[in-house]
Motif scaffolding. Structure first.
Motif, PDB file in Angstrom:
ATOM      1  N   SER A 193       0.677  -1.235  -0.015  1.00 15.94           N
ATOM      2  CA  SER A 193       0.026   0.119  -0.015  1.00 15.94           C
ATOM      3  C   SER A 193       0.903   1.217  -0.063  1.00 15.94           C
ATOM      4  O   SER A 193       0.494   2.294  -0.670  1.00 15.94           O
ATOM      5  N   LEU A 194       1.881   1.151   0.594  1.00 18.09           N
ATOM      6  CA  LEU A 194       3.238   2.542   0.430  1.00 18.09           C
ATOM      7  C   LEU A 194       3.363   2.461  -0.790  1.00 18.09           C
ATOM      8  O   LEU A 194       3.567   3.505  -1.309  1.00 18.09           O
ATOM      9  N   MET A 195       3.596   1.268  -1.572  1.00 12.39           N
ATOM     10  CA  MET A 195       4.026   1.360  -2.967  1.00 12.39           C
ATOM     11  C   MET A 195       3.290   1.957  -4.055  1.00 12.39           C
ATOM     12  O   MET A 195       3.335   2.319  -4.985  1.00 12.39           O
ATOM     13  N   MET A 196       1.754   1.878  -3.603  1.00 13.30           N
ATOM     14  CA  MET A 196       0.607   2.251  -4.108  1.00 13.30           C
ATOM     15  C   MET A 196       0.454   3.759  -4.211  1.00 13.30           C
ATOM     16  O   MET A 196      -0.513   4.217  -4.659  1.00 13.30           O
ATOM     17  N   SER A 197       1.039   4.396  -2.938  1.00 14.36           N
ATOM     18  CA  SER A 197       0.603   5.702  -2.918  1.00 14.36           C
ATOM     19  C   SER A 197       1.620   6.963  -2.799  1.00 14.36           C
ATOM     20  O   SER A 197       1.479   8.043  -3.055  1.00 14.36           O
ATOM     21  N   LEU A 198       2.793   6.470  -2.269  1.00 14.66           N
ATOM     22  CA  LEU A 198       3.924   7.396  -2.043  1.00 14.66           C
ATOM     23  C   LEU A 198       4.583   8.266  -3.234  1.00 14.66           C
ATOM     24  O   LEU A 198       4.539   9.530  -2.911  1.00 14.66           O
ATOM     25  N   ALA A 199       4.521   7.524  -4.184  1.00 13.94           N
ATOM     26  CA  ALA A 199       5.089   8.524  -5.367  1.00 13.94           C
ATOM     27  C   ALA A 199       3.935   9.564  -5.864  1.00 13.94           C
ATOM     28  O   ALA A 199       4.465  10.574  -6.350  1.00 13.94           O
ATOM     29  N   LYS A 200       2.683   9.065  -5.676  1.00 13.69           N
ATOM     30  CA  LYS A 200       1.435  10.244  -5.910  1.00 13.69           C
ATOM     31  C   LYS A 200       1.743  11.185  -5.367  1.00 13.69           C
ATOM     32  O   LYS A 200       1.065  12.353  -5.677  1.00 13.69           O
ATOM     33  N   LEU A 201       2.487  11.378  -4.071  1.00  9.46           N
ATOM     34  CA  LEU A 201       2.386  12.489  -3.122  1.00  9.46           C
ATOM     35  C   LEU A 201       3.746  13.090  -3.292  1.00  9.46           C
ATOM     36  O   LEU A 201       4.260  13.563  -2.309  1.00  9.46           O
ATOM     37  N   ASN A 202       4.772  12.487  -4.264  1.00  4.80           N
ATOM     38  CA  ASN A 202       6.240  13.152  -4.278  1.00  4.80           C
ATOM     39  C   ASN A 202       6.947  12.700  -3.189  1.00  4.80           C
ATOM     40  O   ASN A 202       7.768  13.329  -2.510  1.00  4.80           O
TER      41      ASN A 202
END
Length: 349
Positions: free
Chosen positions: A198-207
């Motif tokens: 779930s970290l992998m599915m979200s962090l990049a989207k928030l820079n």
């Protein structure tokens, strides 16, 4: 005069958007009503920011200002728990009640999901009783079947593949501590499990950059990894994978770990403890991190995962993180069931 006034209002609106965050206008325009929440893979950056904004707003208005907000009065939630959990149950029950609604807790003794009654039939029955369903299950496919058959929103309370409601709490905690998420580096040291996914599915989207250390043989799911690599490339963030915990920790703002032996893996405990030798987070791990490093753990915690010196130190955010499970599940439920617009300014994420 009308033209001048129109120009002034346009300038004022542009200033408003720029002052708060680059996506403040988009956050205001987000509508998540009636959506399912199975994985953060299905939510873009503005949608994730909106949920965090609603969560922070509810926390401010209810906890700090003492307001009574019965936003879910007359509503009910069915809570299916194939796996036990202190934080998921307490945060959902107390949060839904605080918003004026009625939570109904269903254990494996109360509901034999897919045994005495098919998952399809259960989904249709619960949709007639409740306005929303949270399910904490073993298999992610169970959630997908519930979502396909129910006419009300389904929330993933945990599955073998993802744990998205935990990540919302993590993100709000880091937002509160650092004042912004953009540019942070998060390091995961441990198992390639559902929380990491779930970290992998979200962090990049928030820079937010992500560095991952897992023992060989415990890497994240290959399909999740492929999507995370795509997201990292799209958003211009770092995604670094290694089997060396110290290499992963170098320069990190946040060190994160989780249990090495999840429910259902008890027979593997002896082997797993051997395989994860050297992965305990200690002050030595933090010595190579950024000077402002903090620690997160979704709990419950075992001493082999992180020592007491780190876990109970001022760098540890685990207890604010646990409390934020309540405010973020409240923010999520309000977002999925209503068209609520926060009264506070959008977060500078």
């Amino acid at each position: 005069m009308f033209s001048l006034r129109k120009s002034f209002l346009h300038t004022l609106r542009a200033f408003h958007v720029k002052s708060f965050s680059g996506s403040a206008a988009a956050q205001n325009a987000v509508c998540l009503k009636d959506r399912n929440f199975l994985t953060l893979k299905d939510f873009n950056s503005d949608e994730i920011k909106h949920i965090l904004w609603v969560s922070a707003d509810l926390k401010k208005r209810i906890k700090h200002e003492g307001q009574f907000l019965p936003l879910l009065q007359g509503r009910s939630i069915a809570m299916i728990f194939e796996k036990r959990s202190t934080r998921t149950r307490m945060s959902t029950e107390t949060g839904f009640s605080l918003l004026g609604g009625h939570p109904c807790f269903l254990t494996p003794q109360d509901i034999h999901l897919g045994v005495n009654e098919s998952t399809t039939d259960t989904a249709r029955v619960l949709a007639g009783f409740a306005d929303i369903v949270l399910a904490r299950v073993y298999s992610h496919s169970t959630l997908e079947e519930l979502a396909n058959q129910a006419s009300v929103p389904i929330i993933n309370g945990l599955s073998d593949l993802y744990h998205p409601i935990q990540i919302l709490a993590d993100l709000l905690t880091l937002q509160e501590h650092y004042g912004s998420l953009s540019g942070l580096t998060v390091t995961w040291i441990g198992d390639g499990n559902n929380v990491l996914h779930s970290l992998m599915m979200s962090l990049a989207k928030l820079n937010v950059n992500l560095r991952v250390a897992t023992p060989k043989g415990y890497e994240p799911d290959s399909r999740v990894l492929a999507e995370a690599q795509r997201l990292s490339k799209e958003h211009g963030t770092e995604l670094f994978l290694t089997s060396d915990p110290m290499a992963a920790a170098r320069g990190a703002n946040v060190l994160v770990t989780d249990t090495w032996v999840s429910m259902g893996q008890e027979e593997e405990k002896k082997q797993r403890l051997q395989d994860f030798h050297g992965y305990q987070i200690t002050m030595e791990t933090g010595s190579v991190a950024s000077p402002d490093w903090t620690f997160l753990h979704c709990l419950p915690r075992k001493a082999e995962e992180v020592d007491d010196e780190v876990f109970y130190s001022p760098r540890s955010l685990v207890f604010p993180e646990a409390e934020n499970r309540k405010w973020t599940i409240m923010g999520l439920m309000v977002s999925l069931l209503t068209n609520y617009t926060p009264k506070s300014r959008p977060l500078k994420i």
